[in-house]
Motif scaffolding. Structure first.
Motif, mmCIF file in Angstrom:
data_model
loop_
_atom_site.group_PDB
_atom_site.id
_atom_site.type_symbol
_atom_site.label_atom_id
_atom_site.label_comp_id
_atom_site.label_asym_id
_atom_site.label_seq_id
_atom_site.Cartn_x
_atom_site.Cartn_y
_atom_site.Cartn_z
ATOM 1 N N LEU A 1 -13.619 16.814 7.790
ATOM 2 C CA LEU A 1 -12.928 16.554 6.532
ATOM 3 C C LEU A 1 -11.433 16.330 6.730
ATOM 4 O O LEU A 1 -10.810 15.602 5.957
ATOM 5 N N LEU A 2 -10.878 16.926 7.762
ATOM 6 C CA LEU A 2 -9.456 16.728 8.044
ATOM 7 C C LEU A 2 -9.155 15.258 8.309
ATOM 8 O O LEU A 2 -8.148 14.733 7.852
ATOM 9 N N GLY A 3 -10.050 14.581 9.022
ATOM 10 C CA GLY A 3 -9.873 13.147 9.265
ATOM 11 C C GLY A 3 -9.921 12.341 7.980
ATOM 12 O O GLY A 3 -9.122 11.417 7.775
ATOM 13 N N ILE A 4 -10.830 12.686 7.104
ATOM 14 C CA ILE A 4 -10.942 12.003 5.808
ATOM 15 C C ILE A 4 -9.687 12.259 4.979
ATOM 16 O O ILE A 4 -9.129 11.343 4.375
ATOM 17 N N TYR A 5 -9.243 13.507 4.971
ATOM 18 C CA TYR A 5 -8.043 13.875 4.219
ATOM 19 C C TYR A 5 -6.820 13.128 4.747
ATOM 20 O O TYR A 5 -6.015 12.602 3.990
ATOM 21 N N ARG A 6 -6.700 13.063 6.066
ATOM 22 C CA ARG A 6 -5.577 12.352 6.673
ATOM 23 C C ARG A 6 -5.570 10.890 6.263
ATOM 24 O O ARG A 6 -4.537 10.338 5.873
ATOM 25 N N ASP A 7 -6.735 10.248 6.312
ATOM 26 C CA ASP A 7 -6.822 8.838 5.911
ATOM 27 C C ASP A 7 -6.432 8.661 4.447
ATOM 28 O O ASP A 7 -5.717 7.717 4.093
ATOM 29 N N GLU A 8 -6.895 9.571 3.601
ATOM 30 C CA GLU A 8 -6.579 9.494 2.174
ATOM 31 C C GLU A 8 -5.082 9.675 1.927
ATOM 32 O O GLU A 8 -4.468 8.929 1.162
ATOM 33 N N MET A 9 -4.502 10.659 2.596
ATOM 34 C CA MET A 9 -3.074 10.902 2.396
ATOM 35 C C MET A 9 -2.217 9.773 2.977
ATOM 36 O O MET A 9 -1.185 9.415 2.407
ATOM 37 N N ALA B 1 2.619 4.771 -2.233
ATOM 38 C CA ALA B 1 3.685 5.402 -3.024
ATOM 39 C C ALA B 1 4.824 4.415 -3.251
ATOM 40 O O ALA B 1 5.186 3.651 -2.364
ATOM 41 N N VAL B 2 5.357 4.443 -4.475
ATOM 42 C CA VAL B 2 6.420 3.497 -4.832
ATOM 43 C C VAL B 2 7.788 4.166 -4.979
ATOM 44 O O VAL B 2 8.770 3.482 -5.234
ATOM 45 N N SER B 3 7.813 5.482 -4.791
ATOM 46 C CA SER B 3 9.106 6.159 -4.944
ATOM 47 C C SER B 3 9.224 7.298 -3.934
ATOM 48 O O SER B 3 8.212 7.834 -3.470
ATOM 49 N N PRO B 4 10.443 7.658 -3.638
ATOM 50 C CA PRO B 4 10.652 8.816 -2.755
ATOM 51 C C PRO B 4 10.055 10.101 -3.340
ATOM 52 O O PRO B 4 9.580 10.961 -2.602
ATOM 53 N N GLY B 5 10.051 10.221 -4.654
ATOM 54 C CA GLY B 5 9.476 11.402 -5.295
ATOM 55 C C GLY B 5 7.982 11.519 -5.051
ATOM 56 O O GLY B 5 7.465 12.621 -4.833
ATOM 57 N N GLN B 6 7.287 10.385 -5.106
ATOM 58 C CA GLN B 6 5.844 10.399 -4.832
ATOM 59 C C GLN B 6 5.580 10.805 -3.381
ATOM 60 O O GLN B 6 4.680 11.583 -3.098
ATOM 61 N N ARG B 7 6.381 10.259 -2.483
ATOM 62 C CA ARG B 7 6.203 10.604 -1.076
ATOM 63 C C ARG B 7 6.529 12.075 -0.820
ATOM 64 O O ARG B 7 5.862 12.739 -0.032
ATOM 65 N N ALA B 8 7.529 12.586 -1.510
ATOM 66 C CA ALA B 8 7.867 14.005 -1.363
ATOM 67 C C ALA B 8 6.712 14.883 -1.854
ATOM 68 O O ALA B 8 6.401 15.909 -1.244
ATOM 69 N N ALA B 9 6.078 14.474 -2.949
ATOM 70 C CA ALA B 9 4.949 15.241 -3.482
ATOM 71 C C ALA B 9 3.769 15.214 -2.509
ATOM 72 O O ALA B 9 3.099 16.237 -2.302
#
Length: 88
Positions: free
Chosen positions: A24-32, A39-47
């Motif tokens: 699942l870690l591999g799936i999570y990594r791909d998703e993230m 992401a379109v903003s620094p705030g989204q990337r920070a989240a």
């Protein structure tokens, strides 16, 4: 709010299903990674970074605790075996 794959990963670690957690870690990594790239903003990337950091830190601590608990059980079993009567 954690993603579905993040929740599944957390459940696998919580239940001690470490091979499943690794999968699942591999799936999570791909998703993230996809979320990061979308992401379109620094705030989204920070989240995203905060979510990933929190989940991975929690998983690390939970895994270390599980290993410690297992080690204690093995030490206890070894100690009991050392004092058991020789059955030969």
């Amino acid at each position: 709010m954690p993603s579905l794959s993040g929740k599944l990963l957390q459940n696998a670690v919580s239940s001690g299903a470490f091979p499943e957690a690794e999968r699942l870690l591999g799936i999570y990594r791909d998703e993230m990674q996809a979320n990061w790239e979308a992401a379109v903003s620094p705030g989204q990337r920070a989240a995203i970074a905060a979510e990933v950091g929190e989940l991975l830190e929690w998983a690390r601590i939970a895994t270390l605790a599980a290993r410690s608990h297992t080690q204690r059980k093995l030490i206890h079993l070894s100690s009991r075996k050392a004092y058991a009567a020789d059955s030969r």
